[in-house]
Design a protein around this motif. Structure first.
Motif, PDB file in Angstrom:
ATOM      1  N   ALA A 137       0.795  -0.962   0.023  1.00  0.00           N
ATOM      2  CA  ALA A 137       0.069  -0.146   0.081  1.00  0.00           C
ATOM      3  C   ALA A 137       0.732   1.276   0.089  1.00  0.00           C
ATOM      4  O   ALA A 137       1.890   1.224   0.600  1.00  0.00           O
ATOM      5  CB  ALA A 137      -0.948   0.006   1.207  1.00  0.00           C
ATOM      6  N   PRO A 138       0.409   2.289  -0.608  1.00  0.00           N
ATOM      7  CA  PRO A 138       1.060   3.678  -0.647  1.00  0.00           C
ATOM      8  C   PRO A 138       0.958   4.140   0.760  1.00  0.00           C
ATOM      9  O   PRO A 138       0.082   3.947   1.414  1.00  0.00           O
ATOM     10  CB  PRO A 138       0.496   4.515  -1.509  1.00  0.00           C
ATOM     11  N   LEU A 139       1.884   4.961   1.047  1.00  0.00           N
ATOM     12  CA  LEU A 139       2.052   5.593   2.431  1.00  0.00           C
ATOM     13  C   LEU A 139       2.144   7.181   2.370  1.00  0.00           C
ATOM     14  O   LEU A 139       2.806   7.521   1.368  1.00  0.00           O
ATOM     15  CB  LEU A 139       3.366   5.265   3.203  1.00  0.00           C
ATOM     16  N   LEU A 140       1.568   7.995   3.281  1.00  0.00           N
ATOM     17  CA  LEU A 140       1.589   9.505   3.226  1.00  0.00           C
ATOM     18  C   LEU A 140       2.180   9.792   4.611  1.00  0.00           C
ATOM     19  O   LEU A 140       1.469   9.568   5.766  1.00  0.00           O
ATOM     20  CB  LEU A 140       0.430  10.064   2.818  1.00  0.00           C
ATOM     21  N   LEU A 141       3.668  10.001   4.706  1.00  0.00           N
ATOM     22  CA  LEU A 141       4.222  10.671   5.867  1.00  0.00           C
ATOM     23  C   LEU A 141       3.768  12.065   5.942  1.00  0.00           C
ATOM     24  O   LEU A 141       4.374  12.919   5.505  1.00  0.00           O
ATOM     25  CB  LEU A 141       5.940  10.344   5.849  1.00  0.00           C
ATOM     26  N   VAL A 142       3.063  12.351   7.284  1.00  0.00           N
ATOM     27  CA  VAL A 142       2.286  13.853   7.202  1.00  0.00           C
ATOM     28  C   VAL A 142       2.975  14.746   8.512  1.00  0.00           C
ATOM     29  O   VAL A 142       2.419  15.670   8.494  1.00  0.00           O
ATOM     30  CB  VAL A 142       0.811  13.788   7.238  1.00  0.00           C
ATOM     31  N   GLY A 143       4.081  14.177   9.175  1.00  0.00           N
ATOM     32  CA  GLY A 143       4.817  15.076  10.000  1.00  0.00           C
ATOM     33  C   GLY A 143       3.530  15.305  11.177  1.00  0.00           C
ATOM     34  O   GLY A 143       2.940  14.573  11.765  1.00  0.00           O
ATOM     35  N   ASP A 144       3.393  16.507  11.129  1.00  0.00           N
ATOM     36  CA  ASP A 144       2.321  17.073  12.594  1.00  0.00           C
ATOM     37  C   ASP A 144       1.077  17.732  11.969  1.00  0.00           C
ATOM     38  O   ASP A 144       0.394  18.495  12.601  1.00  0.00           O
ATOM     39  CB  ASP A 144       3.077  18.034  13.478  1.00  0.00           C
ATOM     40  N   VAL A 145       0.972  17.316  10.600  1.00  0.00           N
ATOM     41  CA  VAL A 145      -0.480  17.492   9.963  1.00  0.00           C
ATOM     42  C   VAL A 145      -1.584  17.300  11.006  1.00  0.00           C
ATOM     43  O   VAL A 145      -2.661  17.941  11.296  1.00  0.00           O
ATOM     44  CB  VAL A 145      -0.743  17.104   8.697  1.00  0.00           C
ATOM     45  N   THR A 146      -1.346  16.058  11.641  1.00  0.00           N
ATOM     46  CA  THR A 146      -2.432  15.602  12.413  1.00  0.00           C
ATOM     47  C   THR A 146      -1.620  14.483  13.555  1.00  0.00           C
ATOM     48  O   THR A 146      -0.702  14.379  13.323  1.00  0.00           O
ATOM     49  CB  THR A 146      -3.496  14.948  12.058  1.00  0.00           C
ATOM     50  N   TYR A 147      -2.111  14.366  14.739  1.00  0.00           N
ATOM     51  CA  TYR A 147      -1.733  13.383  15.734  1.00  0.00           C
ATOM     52  C   TYR A 147      -2.423  11.946  15.369  1.00  0.00           C
ATOM     53  O   TYR A 147      -2.271  10.965  15.638  1.00  0.00           O
ATOM     54  CB  TYR A 147      -1.852  13.862  17.039  1.00  0.00           C
ATOM     55  N   ASP A 148      -3.512  12.230  14.739  1.00  0.00           N
ATOM     56  CA  ASP A 148      -4.530  11.057  14.580  1.00  0.00           C
ATOM     57  C   ASP A 148      -5.033  11.196  13.188  1.00  0.00           C
ATOM     58  O   ASP A 148      -6.016  12.087  12.754  1.00  0.00           O
ATOM     59  CB  ASP A 148      -5.415  10.883  15.644  1.00  0.00           C
ATOM     60  N   PRO A 149      -4.858  10.632  12.155  1.00  0.00           N
ATOM     61  CA  PRO A 149      -5.328  10.728  10.865  1.00  0.00           C
ATOM     62  C   PRO A 149      -6.762  10.266  10.598  1.00  0.00           C
ATOM     63  O   PRO A 149      -7.482  10.967   9.892  1.00  0.00           O
ATOM     64  CB  PRO A 149      -4.488   9.457   9.903  1.00  0.00           C
ATOM     65  N   GLU A 150      -7.445   9.603  11.810  1.00  0.00           N
ATOM     66  CA  GLU A 150      -8.835   9.506  11.596  1.00  0.00           C
ATOM     67  C   GLU A 150      -9.661  10.838  11.684  1.00  0.00           C
ATOM     68  O   GLU A 150     -10.778  10.979  11.657  1.00  0.00           O
ATOM     69  CB  GLU A 150      -9.398   8.578  12.792  1.00  0.00           C
ATOM     70  N   LEU A 151      -8.807  11.844  12.582  1.00  0.00           N
ATOM     71  CA  LEU A 151      -9.431  12.932  12.700  1.00  0.00           C
ATOM     72  C   LEU A 151      -9.598  13.894  11.462  1.00  0.00           C
ATOM     73  O   LEU A 151     -10.493  14.826  11.598  1.00  0.00           O
ATOM     74  CB  LEU A 151      -8.699  13.844  13.774  1.00  0.00           C
ATOM     75  N   LEU A 152      -8.791  13.853  10.496  1.00  0.00           N
ATOM     76  CA  LEU A 152      -8.950  14.736   9.438  1.00  0.00           C
ATOM     77  C   LEU A 152     -10.347  14.800   8.740  1.00  0.00           C
ATOM     78  O   LEU A 152     -10.578  15.593   8.287  1.00  0.00           O
ATOM     79  CB  LEU A 152      -7.693  14.141   8.311  1.00  0.00           C
ATOM     80  N   SER A 153     -10.799  13.653   8.498  1.00  0.00           N
ATOM     81  CA  SER A 153     -12.109  13.674   7.454  1.00  0.00           C
ATOM     82  C   SER A 153     -13.378  14.260   8.414  1.00  0.00           C
ATOM     83  O   SER A 153     -14.387  14.594   7.801  1.00  0.00           O
ATOM     84  CB  SER A 153     -12.432  11.973   7.103  1.00  0.00           C
TER      85      SER A 153
END
Length: 281
Positions: free
Chosen positions: A218-234
């Motif tokens: 699977a592709p990966l996206l390394l986001v630094g501190d864009v979020t602490y929990d990717p599930e919050l972004l949506s």
């Protein structure tokens, strides 16, 4: 030794490793913001998050070995002059606290993978905050890529107001290289589509992420501190640190990308679940 490894057997990206370069506790608003002014929650917060990892990533590519972020410096725990003095230094200490066990130094974590700092051919920084740019000193002979908008912070009168310890960045002999983003807002590190840097501003003006495309994983996206929990972004929940409008736009763009690429895994620098996401088949 805390680390996770994902390997591939085909294609230019041969392996991706997550390494833990210290641990951090932050205030709740640093994780789930509501638009509260940063100074207010800094003054009033009474609780801390659990200890969270400070993650960096080593990517083995057929044309070089890339380090994405460099973690928290152990010097921050022993050097009394590491942080600014006065009220500004107090703010730094109120917002985050760190620990860097001996086994979580950059040297130790690279050694666990069979590397030394001299094996790294490229460094890219998600941004210039202390826990992402804290161990740059060994990289005097390799490009250290930083987004132009982030480099511009070093020209500010007081970069420390933006979380950048300008007295320590860059260390002597280290050259910060502005990322030559194209009109499409990307920079293909090896011109093969496998490692692509892209601006994801908000947490800091020049925050950037790294998209990793692997031939058989699977592709990966390394986001630094864009979020602490990717599930919050949506859900449009972003940290109360940085420019909120830019953060929400970045969250929208990442959500759009994950919708178009359902197998994409978003790995945040302080998310313990990133280690599991990386090793999942």
């Amino acid at each position: 030794m805390t680390r996770a490894t994902s390997t591939t057997t085909h294609g230019p990206v041969r392996a991706v490793h997550a390494i833990t370069l210290g641990e951090v506790q932050v205030r709740p608003k640093n994780i789930e913001g509501t638009g509260t002014p940063m100074l207010w929650w800094t003054l009033t917060a009474r609780t801390w998050s659990p200890w969270l990892p400070v993650l960096a990533f080593v990517i083995e590519h057929e044309r070089g070995t890339v380090l994405f972020d460099t973690g928290q410096s152990p010097d921050s725990l022993t050097d009394p002059g590491y942080y600014p003095g006065g009220m500004l230094g107090w703010v730094y200490r109120r917002q985050a606290r760190f620990r860097v066990p001996a086994e979580q130094t950059l040297t130790a974590q690279l050694a666990a993978l069979g590397f030394t700092a001299g094996d790294i051919t490229h460094v890219a920084l998600s941004h210039l905050h202390q826990d992402h740019a804290g161990n740059l000193a060994p990289f005097t002979n390799v490009p250290v890529y930083v987004a132009p908008a982030e480099l511009a912070l070093l020209e500010q009168k007081t970069p420390e107001l933006h979380g950048v310890l300008a007295a320590r960045i860059p260390p002597p002999g280290v050259t910060l290289t502005p990322v030559p983003f194209t009109d499409a807002d990307e920079f293909d590190l090896f011109d093969d589509g496998s490692l692509v840097l892209m601006p994801t501003p908000g947490h800091s003006p020049g925050s950037m992420s790294l998209l990793i495309r692997r031939a058989d994983a699977a592709p990966l996206l390394l986001v630094g501190d864009v979020t602490y929990d990717p599930e919050l972004l949506s859900r449009g929940i972003v940290p109360d640190v940085g420019d909120r409008a830019d953060q929400l736009e970045t969250a929208r763009r990442i959500t759009e990308l994950t919708s178009s690429e359902p197998t994409l895994r978003v790995l945040a620098a302080h998310d313990p679940s990133a280690l599991t996401l990386l090793t999942q088949p």
